[in-house]
Design a protein around this motif. Sequence first.
Motif, PDB file in Angstrom:
ATOM      1  N   VAL A  22     -56.330  11.194 -28.338  1.00 34.44           N
ATOM      2  CA  VAL A  22     -57.613  11.897 -28.345  1.00 34.44           C
ATOM      3  C   VAL A  22     -58.411  11.508 -27.110  1.00 34.44           C
ATOM      4  N   GLU A  23     -59.048  12.492 -26.490  1.00 36.66           N
ATOM      5  CA  GLU A  23     -59.846  12.244 -25.279  1.00 36.66           C
ATOM      6  C   GLU A  23     -61.239  12.837 -25.454  1.00 36.66           C
ATOM      7  N   ARG A  24     -62.193  12.204 -24.826  1.00 40.35           N
ATOM      8  CA  ARG A  24     -63.563  12.722 -24.783  1.00 40.35           C
ATOM      9  C   ARG A  24     -64.107  12.526 -23.382  1.00 40.35           C
ATOM     10  N   LYS A  25     -64.541  13.611 -22.756  1.00 38.45           N
ATOM     11  CA  LYS A  25     -65.187  13.549 -21.452  1.00 38.45           C
ATOM     12  C   LYS A  25     -66.697  13.568 -21.665  1.00 38.45           C
ATOM     13  N   GLY A  26     -67.363  12.519 -21.212  1.00 37.26           N
ATOM     14  CA  GLY A  26     -68.779  12.342 -21.481  1.00 37.26           C
ATOM     15  C   GLY A  26     -69.667  13.309 -20.727  1.00 37.26           C
ATOM     16  N   LEU A 172     -65.211   9.895 -30.206  1.00 38.04           N
ATOM     17  CA  LEU A 172     -66.481  10.613 -30.061  1.00 38.04           C
ATOM     18  C   LEU A 172     -67.657   9.644 -30.118  1.00 38.04           C
ATOM     19  N   SER A 173     -67.603   8.723 -31.066  1.00 42.85           N
ATOM     20  CA  SER A 173     -68.687   7.753 -31.224  1.00 42.85           C
ATOM     21  C   SER A 173     -68.795   6.825 -30.020  1.00 42.85           C
ATOM     22  N   ALA A 174     -67.658   6.470 -29.428  1.00 39.13           N
ATOM     23  CA  ALA A 174     -67.669   5.568 -28.273  1.00 39.13           C
ATOM     24  C   ALA A 174     -68.447   6.182 -27.109  1.00 39.13           C
ATOM     25  N   GLU A 175     -68.188   7.442 -26.818  1.00 30.49           N
ATOM     26  CA  GLU A 175     -68.906   8.088 -25.704  1.00 30.49           C
ATOM     27  C   GLU A 175     -70.376   8.278 -26.039  1.00 30.49           C
ATOM     28  N   HIS A 176     -70.670   8.693 -27.259  1.00 31.02           N
ATOM     29  CA  HIS A 176     -72.069   8.860 -27.655  1.00 31.02           C
ATOM     30  C   HIS A 176     -72.826   7.531 -27.551  1.00 31.02           C
ATOM     31  N   PHE A 177     -72.182   6.455 -27.943  1.00 30.33           N
ATOM     32  CA  PHE A 177     -72.802   5.138 -27.861  1.00 30.33           C
ATOM     33  C   PHE A 177     -73.076   4.758 -26.407  1.00 30.33           C
ATOM     34  N   LEU A 239     -67.759  -0.548 -32.193  1.00 35.34           N
ATOM     35  CA  LEU A 239     -66.615   0.134 -32.792  1.00 35.34           C
ATOM     36  C   LEU A 239     -66.034  -0.639 -33.969  1.00 35.34           C
ATOM     37  N   ARG A 240     -66.000  -1.957 -33.863  1.00 38.81           N
ATOM     38  CA  ARG A 240     -65.469  -2.757 -34.973  1.00 38.81           C
ATOM     39  C   ARG A 240     -66.297  -2.566 -36.240  1.00 38.81           C
ATOM     40  N   SER A 241     -67.581  -2.332 -36.063  1.00 29.45           N
ATOM     41  CA  SER A 241     -68.449  -2.128 -37.236  1.00 29.45           C
ATOM     42  C   SER A 241     -68.182  -0.783 -37.905  1.00 29.45           C
ATOM     43  N   LYS A 242     -67.457   0.111 -37.207  1.00 28.24           N
ATOM     44  CA  LYS A 242     -67.199   1.443 -37.731  1.00 28.24           C
ATOM     45  C   LYS A 242     -65.754   1.631 -38.210  1.00 28.24           C
TER      46      LYS A 242
END
Length: 401
Positions: A22-26, A172-177, A239-242
């Motif tokens: 999975v990829e996400r471009k910010g 998705l959450s990583a980029e949003h964060f 991320l570990r918290s999720k």
Amino acid sequence: MDATQIAATSQTPMSRQAAEYVERKGIGHPDTVCDSVMESIAVALSGAYLETAGRVLHFNVDKGLLVAGQTEPKFGGGKVLAPMRLFVGDRATDTFEGKKLPVGDIVEAAAEHWLQTHLRHVKPDVHLDIQNELRPGSAELVGIFDRDKITANDTSVGVGFAPLSETEHLVLSAEHFLNSKSFKHDFPETGEDVKVMGARYGRKLHLTVAIAFIDQFIWEEETYLHRKAAVKESLLSYLRSKLHDLDAVEVVVNALDDPSRGQDGLYLTVLGTSAESGDGGQVGRGNRVNGLISLSRPMTLEAAAGKNPVSHVGKIYNLLAHQTADRIYHSSDAIEEVYVWLCSRIGQPLDNPWSTSIQLALSAGATLGDVQHEVNDIVNQELSGISQFTKRLTQGELSVC
């Protein structure tokens, strides 16, 4: 063709498959910038047409190219040598009842507003040249908008799925964060150009993250390396918290860095995006309409950004397929995963696709008969409400990247 085709599948749901990519471009990635700017232009044009004509007229601004500029980053702050250039292409109605419409001004204002709002260090009047190449459309396609009921302006397939896997949620959450206001407050030296690639093997997720650093905040190599390590630890903690079903997550940040080369071996930028110098962007090369590039899923090649929100199925059906899939998934505990395909035929009413197919992964003991009636009802409801759905697209309420 026949009515909606609903079938059960023996395919293992994505979250239980052995591997996933999975990829996400910010938001600051050149491809996402291109998609986002063109979509903002589409929303602005739609609003102008509604104000002038009372309806959305023919346009498609889904052909955009962002040409990288030239900068000279250096510790403590570099300089911009040449601006980025944005080519805005395809078609837009520029007259109505003999009155000339200010399409060029609308394009420029929408592009500049988006950049000012989302890229902190980019000054559009200084760092970007806009070249408007929009032309009036063909008579046949323009004619679609003169009908009592607007029909599909293309033959195409939209596909959507639900639910997102844990890997997809985390990417998705990583980029949003990393692009959140709170993170930028804590790490002002990071730019908006973020790219996250996730590879899950079994129950462990590996993330490779690229994030631009802004040179004016970095005084020496040691500062860069220290702050990069802090970025990694902050992201890992988040991320570990999720984590839910996965056991572990690993993160590598700016894997291309080579400190032996000094500042030239570090991901330093002047404006916070690689579009300033290193990489151009193009509409349709980035995230799909759900914000992800899920390489293990069925996926359209359509560029949704910039397409007409009331007639172009390349936008409408892809977004509607995801929305429909989500509703179907949440309608019954018997459904573990769902895929939706909506196929149009040019000239056919939007609420009556040429073909509709639903594929369901069912839980143990469940049968197609348990859910078929409700699934069919949901599909019919979504299609019958397509006018309201396209209205939301016209107003820019739904993200396309």
